[in-house]
Design an enzyme around this catalytic site. Structure first.
Site, mmCIF file in Angstrom:
data_model
loop_
_atom_site.group_PDB
_atom_site.id
_atom_site.type_symbol
_atom_site.label_atom_id
_atom_site.label_comp_id
_atom_site.label_asym_id
_atom_site.label_seq_id
_atom_site.Cartn_x
_atom_site.Cartn_y
_atom_site.Cartn_z
ATOM 1 N N TYR A 122 -2.436 -10.210 3.448
ATOM 2 C CA TYR A 122 -2.522 -8.811 3.879
ATOM 3 C C TYR A 122 -3.987 -8.418 3.964
ATOM 4 C CZ TYR A 122 -1.600 -3.704 3.505
ATOM 5 O OH TYR A 122 -1.551 -2.335 3.691
ATOM 6 N N TYR A 132 -11.852 -3.479 -4.018
ATOM 7 C CA TYR A 132 -12.926 -3.015 -4.908
ATOM 8 C C TYR A 132 -13.914 -4.122 -5.255
ATOM 9 C CZ TYR A 132 -15.490 -0.963 -8.804
ATOM 10 O OH TYR A 132 -16.491 -0.517 -9.620
ATOM 11 N N THR A 163 0.820 -1.213 0.000
ATOM 12 C CA THR A 163 0.000 0.000 0.000
ATOM 13 C C THR A 163 0.852 1.260 0.000
ATOM 14 O OG1 THR A 163 -1.751 -1.138 1.208
ATOM 15 C CG2 THR A 163 -1.809 1.254 1.231
ATOM 16 N N THR A 164 1.869 1.294 0.849
ATOM 17 C CA THR A 164 2.721 2.472 0.974
ATOM 18 C C THR A 164 3.525 2.733 -0.287
ATOM 19 O OG1 THR A 164 2.853 2.044 3.349
ATOM 20 C CG2 THR A 164 4.492 3.524 2.438
ATOM 21 N N ARG A 178 -9.197 -0.377 3.367
ATOM 22 C CA ARG A 178 -8.844 -0.087 1.974
ATOM 23 C C ARG A 178 -9.585 -0.993 0.996
ATOM 24 N NH1 ARG A 178 -4.541 3.641 -0.052
ATOM 25 N NH2 ARG A 178 -3.418 4.287 1.800
ATOM 26 N N ILE A 191 4.525 -4.289 10.187
ATOM 27 C CA ILE A 191 4.799 -3.748 8.853
ATOM 28 C C ILE A 191 4.194 -2.347 8.875
ATOM 29 C CG2 ILE A 191 4.594 -4.113 6.361
ATOM 30 C CD1 ILE A 191 4.113 -7.079 6.933
ATOM 31 N N LYS A 225 -0.563 -9.943 7.698
ATOM 32 C CA LYS A 225 -0.466 -8.545 8.117
ATOM 33 C C LYS A 225 -1.891 -8.064 8.351
ATOM 34 C CE LYS A 225 0.686 -3.849 6.646
ATOM 35 N NZ LYS A 225 1.204 -2.970 5.554
#
Length: 308
Positions: free
Chosen positions: A142, A116, A53-54, A147, A213, A171
């Site tokens: 994850y 989504y 994501t980051t 999100r 993380i 995560k």
């Protein structure tokens, strides 16, 4: 010791999810990216992840994601474990990127719950099982419902961990602390549980987590690594002090969507050009001023901080 047992021993501590730097023309700044990797390793980061994501993976083409992964793998050069993010909302892309991670010698792959689409639990099981079955390397699931709009249920994860031996951890960017407790209850206490919520990094260690993380590692990698190190060494008071010391910084770095505040902060520190690809953008000037004020309390050399 098997490959999976070895991975379970190595993939602990602070796994830093590094940003993808861009030039002002929006091309990838690979020079700054490589410098960030060296800085993280020198600062004591235990393992490195990219294109999570980051790392703004949805702003990258598949070819760019592969190049970022390859660049990171080469620069790390075995100094610390490498676990790139290979997930996508597209199943075939996820398979391709995860297989590519294996081919380049990654130590594990971090695979996000598809975003989504909002798949059912049954569909999520089939997706992750197909990904795990396609490779031999360890898979870290994850789960980030804020999100993805979909929460991977504990029972689904437990079924995956039982049916897919190379799914070795998760995560959890999940504010539901009851949920993360039940992960270790259902999946076993040797299952690797990582916090993806900054204010839960310390509490997850306390219940048997393997590490974190944390996006905040991008700006204070040593402190985030030391949060794990002090806990592991039994220095509980020091770990707790770090937890509270980091709280204000963690808060301000999430007042806008990650990684916008991080990139603003790294720009102030002279580490990268503070650029995001649209539709993302930097925080408002008001928030950048707030980030600067709090960052000064954590960056040892205040003259490193520059204005944007």
């Amino acid at each position: 010791m098997t490959m999976l047992d070895d991975a379970k021993q190595k993939l602990r501590g602070s796994i830093a999810p590094i940003v993808t730097p861009f030039h002002h023309d929006y091309t990838i700044d690979f020079s700054s990216f490589e410098n960030l990797i060296d800085w993280h390793i020198d600062s004591g980061t235990h393992a490195i992840s990219v294109t999570g994501t980051t790392g703004e993976p949805s702003s990258l083409t598949i070819e760019e994601r592969v190049r970022v992964m390859e660049t990171a793998k080469k620069k790390i050069n075995g100094r610390v474990p490498f676990a790139p993010g290979t997930g996508s909302t597209n199943h075939q892309e996820t398979l391709y990127l995860t297989k590519t991670a294996q081919e380049m010698g990654a130590d594990a792959a971090l695979v996000i719950v598809p975003y989504y689409n909002k798949p059912s639990q049954h569909a999520l099981y089939k997706h992750f099982k197909a990904v795990a079955d396609s490779v031999d390397i360890p898979i870290i699931v994850y789960n980030i419902p804020g999100r993805t709009a979909t929460n991977l249920h504990v029972d689904t994860l437990a079924r995956l961990s039982e049916d897919c031996p190379n799914i070795i951890g998760v995560k959890e960017s999940n504010k539901d602390f009851e949920h993360v407790n039940r992960v270790l209850l259902k999946c076993g206490r040797d299952f690797l549980l990582y916090s993806g919520i900054e204010l839960l990094c310390y509490p997850m260690l306390a219940i048997g987590g393997a590490g974190h993380i944390s996006a905040t590692a991008n700006v204070v990698p040593k402190k985030i690594a030391d949060l794990y190190n002090t806990w592991k060494a039994g220095e509980i008071d020091k770990a707790l002090d770090l937890h509270f010391d980091l709280m204000e910084l963690n808060d301000v770095l999430f007042k806008d969507t990650n990684p916008a505040p991080l990139k603003a902060a790294l720009g102030m520190m002279g580490k990268i050009e503070p650029v995001l690809r649209m539709p993302m953008d930097l925080p408002t000037q008001e928030l950048q001023n707030e980030i600067r004020d709090i960052l000064k309390q954590h960056v040892a050399l205040s003259d490193e901080i520059t204005t944007n």
